[in-house]
Design a protein around this motif. Structure first.
Motif, PDB file in Angstrom:
ATOM      1  N   SER A 152      25.953 -11.582 -45.561  1.00 61.62           N
ATOM      2  CA  SER A 152      26.263 -12.602 -44.561  1.00 61.62           C
ATOM      3  C   SER A 152      26.108 -13.966 -45.214  1.00 61.62           C
ATOM      4  O   SER A 152      25.462 -14.092 -46.255  1.00 61.62           O
ATOM      5  CB  SER A 152      25.350 -12.495 -43.328  1.00 61.62           C
ATOM      6  N   GLY A 153      26.696 -14.951 -44.599  1.00 58.79           N
ATOM      7  CA  GLY A 153      26.591 -16.284 -45.174  1.00 58.79           C
ATOM      8  C   GLY A 153      26.740 -17.339 -44.102  1.00 58.79           C
ATOM      9  O   GLY A 153      27.065 -17.036 -42.950  1.00 58.79           O
ATOM     10  N   GLY A 154      26.513 -18.572 -44.484  1.00 57.70           N
ATOM     11  CA  GLY A 154      26.638 -19.665 -43.517  1.00 57.70           C
ATOM     12  C   GLY A 154      26.064 -20.926 -44.125  1.00 57.70           C
ATOM     13  O   GLY A 154      25.685 -20.958 -45.301  1.00 57.70           O
ATOM     14  N   TYR A 155      25.993 -21.934 -43.306  1.00 58.83           N
ATOM     15  CA  TYR A 155      25.486 -23.210 -43.794  1.00 58.83           C
ATOM     16  C   TYR A 155      24.049 -23.396 -43.337  1.00 58.83           C
ATOM     17  O   TYR A 155      23.738 -23.195 -42.163  1.00 58.83           O
ATOM     18  CB  TYR A 155      26.361 -24.349 -43.275  1.00 58.83           C
ATOM     19  N   GLY A 156      23.194 -23.747 -44.280  1.00 55.55           N
ATOM     20  CA  GLY A 156      21.803 -24.055 -43.943  1.00 55.55           C
ATOM     21  C   GLY A 156      21.733 -25.526 -43.579  1.00 55.55           C
ATOM     22  O   GLY A 156      21.641 -26.380 -44.455  1.00 55.55           O
ATOM     23  N   HIS A 157      21.810 -25.813 -42.290  1.00 51.85           N
ATOM     24  CA  HIS A 157      21.991 -27.214 -41.863  1.00 51.85           C
ATOM     25  C   HIS A 157      20.808 -28.097 -42.218  1.00 51.85           C
ATOM     26  O   HIS A 157      20.996 -29.275 -42.502  1.00 51.85           O
ATOM     27  CB  HIS A 157      22.237 -27.262 -40.352  1.00 51.85           C
ATOM     28  N   THR A 158      19.592 -27.564 -42.164  1.00 51.27           N
ATOM     29  CA  THR A 158      18.460 -28.481 -42.389  1.00 51.27           C
ATOM     30  C   THR A 158      18.080 -28.568 -43.854  1.00 51.27           C
ATOM     31  O   THR A 158      17.310 -29.449 -44.233  1.00 51.27           O
ATOM     32  CB  THR A 158      17.223 -28.115 -41.533  1.00 51.27           C
ATOM     33  N   ILE A 159      18.593 -27.672 -44.690  1.00 48.50           N
ATOM     34  CA  ILE A 159      18.355 -27.843 -46.129  1.00 48.50           C
ATOM     35  C   ILE A 159      19.619 -28.340 -46.826  1.00 48.50           C
ATOM     36  O   ILE A 159      19.616 -28.589 -48.035  1.00 48.50           O
ATOM     37  CB  ILE A 159      17.837 -26.544 -46.796  1.00 48.50           C
ATOM     38  N   GLY A 160      20.727 -28.439 -46.053  1.00 46.95           N
ATOM     39  CA  GLY A 160      21.968 -29.003 -46.591  1.00 46.95           C
ATOM     40  C   GLY A 160      22.597 -28.168 -47.684  1.00 46.95           C
ATOM     41  O   GLY A 160      23.093 -28.706 -48.675  1.00 46.95           O
ATOM     42  N   LYS A 161      22.557 -26.832 -47.515  1.00 52.34           N
ATOM     43  CA  LYS A 161      23.129 -25.975 -48.557  1.00 52.34           C
ATOM     44  C   LYS A 161      23.954 -24.851 -47.934  1.00 52.34           C
ATOM     45  O   LYS A 161      23.600 -24.347 -46.861  1.00 52.34           O
ATOM     46  CB  LYS A 161      22.003 -25.317 -49.374  1.00 52.34           C
ATOM     47  N   SER A 162      25.009 -24.476 -48.636  1.00 54.68           N
ATOM     48  CA  SER A 162      25.751 -23.290 -48.243  1.00 54.68           C
ATOM     49  C   SER A 162      24.987 -22.081 -48.789  1.00 54.68           C
ATOM     50  O   SER A 162      24.668 -22.026 -49.980  1.00 54.68           O
ATOM     51  CB  SER A 162      27.158 -23.340 -48.833  1.00 54.68           C
ATOM     52  N   LEU A 163      24.685 -21.138 -47.923  1.00 56.52           N
ATOM     53  CA  LEU A 163      23.831 -20.012 -48.302  1.00 56.52           C
ATOM     54  C   LEU A 163      24.548 -18.688 -48.066  1.00 56.52           C
ATOM     55  O   LEU A 163      25.443 -18.602 -47.224  1.00 56.52           O
ATOM     56  CB  LEU A 163      22.546 -20.010 -47.466  1.00 56.52           C
ATOM     57  N   ALA A 164      24.126 -17.694 -48.801  1.00 56.24           N
ATOM     58  CA  ALA A 164      24.615 -16.341 -48.522  1.00 56.24           C
ATOM     59  C   ALA A 164      23.495 -15.372 -48.868  1.00 56.24           C
ATOM     60  O   ALA A 164      22.641 -15.668 -49.708  1.00 56.24           O
ATOM     61  CB  ALA A 164      25.852 -16.037 -49.351  1.00 56.24           C
ATOM     62  N   MET A 165      23.496 -14.256 -48.204  1.00 58.72           N
ATOM     63  CA  MET A 165      22.652 -13.154 -48.649  1.00 58.72           C
ATOM     64  C   MET A 165      23.599 -12.098 -49.204  1.00 58.72           C
ATOM     65  O   MET A 165      24.738 -11.967 -48.740  1.00 58.72           O
ATOM     66  CB  MET A 165      21.792 -12.628 -47.502  1.00 58.72           C
ATOM     67  N   ALA A 166      23.148 -11.383 -50.228  1.00 60.95           N
ATOM     68  CA  ALA A 166      24.066 -10.467 -50.903  1.00 60.95           C
ATOM     69  C   ALA A 166      23.300  -9.284 -51.468  1.00 60.95           C
ATOM     70  O   ALA A 166      22.122  -9.411 -51.824  1.00 60.95           O
ATOM     71  CB  ALA A 166      24.781 -11.203 -52.031  1.00 60.95           C
ATOM     72  N   LEU A 167      23.976  -8.159 -51.525  1.00 60.95           N
ATOM     73  CA  LEU A 167      23.428  -7.005 -52.234  1.00 60.95           C
ATOM     74  C   LEU A 167      24.015  -7.034 -53.647  1.00 60.95           C
ATOM     75  O   LEU A 167      25.231  -6.982 -53.823  1.00 60.95           O
ATOM     76  CB  LEU A 167      23.801  -5.705 -51.515  1.00 60.95           C
ATOM     77  N   VAL A 168      23.122  -7.151 -54.621  1.00 58.50           N
ATOM     78  CA  VAL A 168      23.548  -7.391 -56.005  1.00 58.50           C
ATOM     79  C   VAL A 168      22.900  -6.344 -56.915  1.00 58.50           C
ATOM     80  O   VAL A 168      21.754  -5.940 -56.687  1.00 58.50           O
ATOM     81  CB  VAL A 168      23.118  -8.829 -56.412  1.00 58.50           C
ATOM     82  N   ASP A 169      23.632  -5.893 -57.933  1.00 57.96           N
ATOM     83  CA  ASP A 169      23.072  -4.931 -58.903  1.00 57.96           C
ATOM     84  C   ASP A 169      21.719  -5.446 -59.390  1.00 57.96           C
ATOM     85  O   ASP A 169      21.590  -6.640 -59.709  1.00 57.96           O
ATOM     86  CB  ASP A 169      24.011  -4.769 -60.097  1.00 57.96           C
ATOM     87  N   ARG A 170      20.773  -4.551 -59.481  1.00 52.75           N
ATOM     88  CA  ARG A 170      19.399  -5.040 -59.701  1.00 52.75           C
ATOM     89  C   ARG A 170      19.233  -5.797 -61.015  1.00 52.75           C
ATOM     90  O   ARG A 170      18.377  -6.669 -61.123  1.00 52.75           O
ATOM     91  CB  ARG A 170      18.409  -3.883 -59.599  1.00 52.75           C
ATOM     92  N   ASP A 171      20.079  -5.512 -62.017  1.00 47.53           N
ATOM     93  CA  ASP A 171      19.954  -6.223 -63.298  1.00 47.53           C
ATOM     94  C   ASP A 171      20.345  -7.692 -63.170  1.00 47.53           C
ATOM     95  O   ASP A 171      20.068  -8.489 -64.069  1.00 47.53           O
ATOM     96  CB  ASP A 171      20.862  -5.579 -64.348  1.00 47.53           C
ATOM     97  N   HIS A 172      21.040  -8.011 -62.082  1.00 43.34           N
ATOM     98  CA  HIS A 172      21.515  -9.401 -61.938  1.00 43.34           C
ATOM     99  C   HIS A 172      20.903 -10.078 -60.711  1.00 43.34           C
ATOM    100  O   HIS A 172      21.466 -11.008 -60.171  1.00 43.34           O
ATOM    101  CB  HIS A 172      23.037  -9.421 -61.847  1.00 43.34           C
TER     102      HIS A 172
END
Ligand SMILES: Cc1cc2nc3c(=O)[nH]c(=O)nc-3n(C[C@H](O)[C@H](O)[C@H](O)COP(=O)(O)OP(=O)(O)OC[C@H]3O[C@@H](n4cnc5c(N)ncnc54)[C@H](O)[C@@H]3O)c2cc1C
Length: 803
Positions: free
Chosen positions: A748-768
């Motif tokens: 999922s993703g979205g804008y972090g309005h109070t930290i002023g950043k575009s954010l996402a959560m992701a499932l990523v290969d553990r080596d990375h």
């Protein structure tokens, strides 16, 4: 015909045949399919037989891909030709937004491992389909694995392969009645009565009646659908290779070659329901009268797209009926309270989806759960509210009409609404609330000026700044949000504690405490991201996502013990939450109870008076701030809002909605169901293992969770990403790249309005997955730089919640 089978599948269309095939293939050979007439005698015989790759739900797109690959296999196994024409296919985009959407869809395909698709220019599209006008086309997507099959041949191939694996098929035998017994079901048929452990409703156009035979209402309705077949067209006959399957989204048509002519199918804007209570029993292999006036506009567009049609002779009109659920996805799985009754119906595209439906259902019946996350087609995604005839009519009609119409992620559609409203709904509307919907309930999105209209967008919308203001108000002061849109189950009885201890993978909270509680399946897959409250008076609450109410209730009931009572109190109990550093000062103004940190600490819960109301209060907040969830009866909902608004005025209290909630939780890296947590993932993959009580000797899923823990650990890890995006944010299922190699996908993703950043959560290969790893992410089709950052970019130490 024997008098007993392990499974009786009712219906010999493509779906019933696929269920039978998969059951037999996976080892259950004492299975019979009973067909009223002959195989294919419902929708299946006159389908256009097209299959294509796109589906808005990536899990369903993956099952479609499975079905396409299966077609060759059943042909080989059965010896029956499926009449395969793997022509490849084009999906066309005719507006700038659609073209962006298609580019995003292409990236989602990459995320789910479907690699044989590519984007094409209008010129390439024209070369791939030389009889097509490319006027107005901005781009397209080509997929290798698209085309069409012979529908009757395919059903016979499934059936033949099932027979070879030991299954029985009985035609000309209508199922008349179903009776539940202690061992399963009695199936009364024209040729006698059969007992069985399981029945499968694969009755297609008659699914409604076969549901009612067991006292079950299903949210399904048939709708009419047209296509035309032409005589030979010289320009088509002269081609060296067959035409591709073409879906012209803006034109509402699909097209494929038929012999030396063409087939043009239409998704009618002016839809027409047919026999909403199910087809007549004597409905044969027959067609409905075509209604060309109703489809004139779409036909005109089709004839412009394919000019050769303007001089072609129409050989046949086909107007047939097939079934739809409110969201257009199938209704599959076990029905709560009807042990051994399974659904495999409302399959809108049986030749495209039937394989995946059959596979998933057979796995479910044999192993207790399907391999893939099939929530998107689970019959339990709906509740009783969805069985209302008008609701079905509005929602299925809306889906049908919009089948090829672009739906934006922030778009609110009107069908079946408003239905359920928390009592303060009207007062909140007066205050500017804009509403979304969850499982029939109106839920607040944000508060705006009364005349504000949100423009549909794939990118940040004109509501962006409004949501930003609400987020800041919560972080800096105090906000109030309606929390009626969460589920609440009340658990009581002498064995309540022991049962909860077995069903939840976490420790249980002590009296007056709440705790986050993952729930697992025996295979270790997530079944819930719940919060358990121990009210200290012998009653417990389990809170979760509102739209999972029926889904969770089915699970609870399937695993219930004697001495435990569980009641879904979500319609009876509603509430508001205060969130923000000033929320305690607001609460103190309306209660005599001591709500200091020492008496009501983080994750504490208790009953207290709030103004005139006897409320239940939990000290927790998904915003990551000091906060209180205040629950009252529905009758007190309006009063609770008034009391809190009045008390909050002095502190600058601001009402906010779920859009802000979603942004605030992302800044805390808090996962949510259907995104970070699904039944496709394990506790280890998602970090939910943090809450697992490894000391506990007995809970559902323990062995699998332990095995995961003792192995090398999951291949993928849930991470938080900061994305360098400017006008759009990731939303879900976009691929994550490292030097051109796909290493994960966004949950999922979205804008972090109070930290002023575009954010996402992701499932990523553990080596990375290490903090600092430089990656990239596709956002609305454009590749953006991204970096793995430490979880919880806002207040990583969690000081705010512990104020
Ligand atoms: C014009 C048209 C074009 C289409 N084009 C496509 C396409 O291009 N691609 C695609 O994938 N899909 C297409 N479809 C949709 C497709 O036809 C359906 O999704 C599919 O046929 C559904 O199969 P089913 O097995 O669920 O139902 P059905 O085919 O309706 O089968 C149900 C069976 O159950 C039997 N039955 C019902 N009640 C009883 C009972 N009490 N006892 C015993 N037997 C019973 C019926 O006789 C029937 O044979 C099209 C449909 C239409 C109408």
């Amino acid at each position: 015909m024997k008098s007993h089978y392990r499974v009786v599948v009712i219906g010999g269309g493509v779906v019933g045949a696929s269920v039978l095939y998969h059951l037999a293939k996976f080892g259950w050979d004492d299975v019979a399919l009973i067909e009223r007439s002959v195989l294919t005698a419902g929708s299946s015989w006159h389908a256009a037989g097209g299959f294509h790759a796109l589906n808005a739900d990536p899990n369903i797109a993956a099952l479609q891909a499975y079905t396409i690959d299966l077609l060759g296999e059943i042909e080989r196994e059965s010896g029956h030709s499926v009449g395969m024409h793997m022509t490849g296919g084009l999906t066309l985009a005719g507006t700038p937004d659609r073209w962006e959407w298609l580019q995003s869809a292409y990236r989602v395909f990459q995320s789910i491992g479907i690699e044989d698709v590519r984007l094409v220019t209008p010129k390439e599209a024209g070369e791939l389909c030389p009889i097509m006008s490319t006027d107005g086309i901005l781009g397209g997507m080509w997929a290798d694995r698209e085309g069409y099959i012979d529908t009757t041949g395919t059903v016979h191939a499934y059936a033949g392969a099932a027979r070879k694996n030991g299954a029985t098929i009985i035609e000309h035998n209508r199922v008349l009645e179903l009776h539940q017994t202690a061992e399963g079901w009695q199936v009364v048929t024209e040729k006698g009565t059969i007992s069985c452990e399981h029945v499968v409703n694969a009755a297609g156009l008659w699914a409604k009646q076969v549901g009612r035979m067991a006292g079950i209402e299903l949210p399904v309705s048939p709708l009419e659908h047209h296509y035309l077949l032409t005589e030979t067209i010289p320009e088509v006959a002269a081609l060296e290779r067959e035409l591709p399957l073409v879906v012209d989204l803006e034109g509402f048509t699909y097209m494929r070659q038929d012999l030396k002519g063409m087939l043009l199918g239409i998704y009618e804007i002016k839809h027409q329901h047919w026999m909403m209570d199910g087809a007549p029993w004597d409905y044969g292999i027959e067609l409905l009268q075509e209604n060309i006036d109703r489809i004139e506009h779409e036909l005109t567009l089709g004839f412009e797209r394919y000019p050769v049609l303007q001089t072609a002779g129409v050989k046949n009109w086909v107007n047939g009926a097939f079934t739809f659920s409110p969201d257009g996805n199938p209704l599959v799985g076990p029905v709560q309270g009807k042990r051994g009754y399974w659904c495999a119906c409302a399959v809108m595209a049986g030749f495209l989806q039937g394989g995946g439906v059959g596979k998933s259902l057979a796995e479910w019946m044999i192993h207790g759960e399907p391999e893939a996350d099939v929530f998107g087609m689970d019959v339990a995604r709906y509740g009783d509210f969805a069985n209302n005839k008008q609701f079905i009519k509005e929602t299925t009609g809306q889906f049908y009409t919009r089948r090829f119409v672009m739906t934006y992620p922030n778009e609110q559609l009107p069908a079946g609404r408003p239905l359920k409203m928390a009592p303060a709904h009207d007062a909140m509307t007066q205050a500017g609330c804009q509403w979304g919907v969850s499982w029939g309930l109106e839920v607040p999105l944000y508060f705006a000026d009364r005349d504000f209209e949100e423009a549909p967008s794939l990118k940040r919308s004109n509501a962006h700044d409004i949501v930003a203001r609400e987020c800041r108000a919560v972080r800096e002061g105090v906000g109030l949000v309606d929390i009626s849109g969460f589920s609440r189950f009340e658990v009581s009885g002498p064995h309540a504690r022991a049962w909860l201890d077995r069903i939840m993978a976490s420790k249980l909270p002590g009296p007056g405490r709440a705790r986050l509680a993952p729930m697992l399946s025996p295979q270790g897959k997530l079944k819930g991201d719940l919060t358990v409250f121990n009210w200290g008076d012998g009653t417990w609450w389990v809170m979760g996502s509102y739209y999972l109410r029926a889904w969770h209730m089915r699970w609870f009931n399937d695993h219930l013990d004697d001495g435990v009572a569980i009641e879904d109190v979500s319609d009876r109990m509603v509430g508001f939450a205060l969130a923000g550093p000033k929320s305690r000062e607001v609460l103190e103004r309306v209660t005599d109870s001591d709500v200091s940190h020492a008496v009501l600490p983080f994750m504490g819960c208790t009953s207290m008076d709030i103004g005139l109301i006897r409320a239940r209060v939990g000290r927790l907040s998904v915003t990551g701030e000091l906060g209180y969830e205040i629950h009252c009866t529905a009758a007190e909902h309006i009063a609770l809002r008034r009391i809190l608004l009045a008390a909050g005025a002095e502190s600058g209290l601001v009402e906010f909605g779920y859009n802000a909630l979603l942004s605030l939780r992302l800044e805390k890296s808090f996962g949510i169901w259907s995104a970070e947590f699904t039944q496709g993932y394990t506790a280890g993959m998602t970090g939910m293992d943090r809450w697992v009580d490894w000391e506990k000797q007995d809970f559902i899923g323990r062995d699998a969770a332990l095995a995961e823990r003792n192995s090398n650990g999951p291949e993928q890890r849930l991470v938080t990403l900061e994305v360098e995006a400017d006008n759009a944010d990731a939303s879900g299922f976009e691929p994550v790249w490292l030097d051109g190699k796909r290493v994960g996908f966004v949950t999922s993703g979205g804008y972090g309005h109070t930290i002023g950043k575009s954010l996402a959560m992701a499932l990523v290969d553990r080596d990375h997955a290490a903090v600092g790893t430089a990656l990239s992410v596709h956002v609305v089709g454009v590749e953006r730089s991204a970096q793995v950052i430490a979880p919880s970019p806002y207040d990583p130490d969690g000081a705010a919640v512990r104020l």
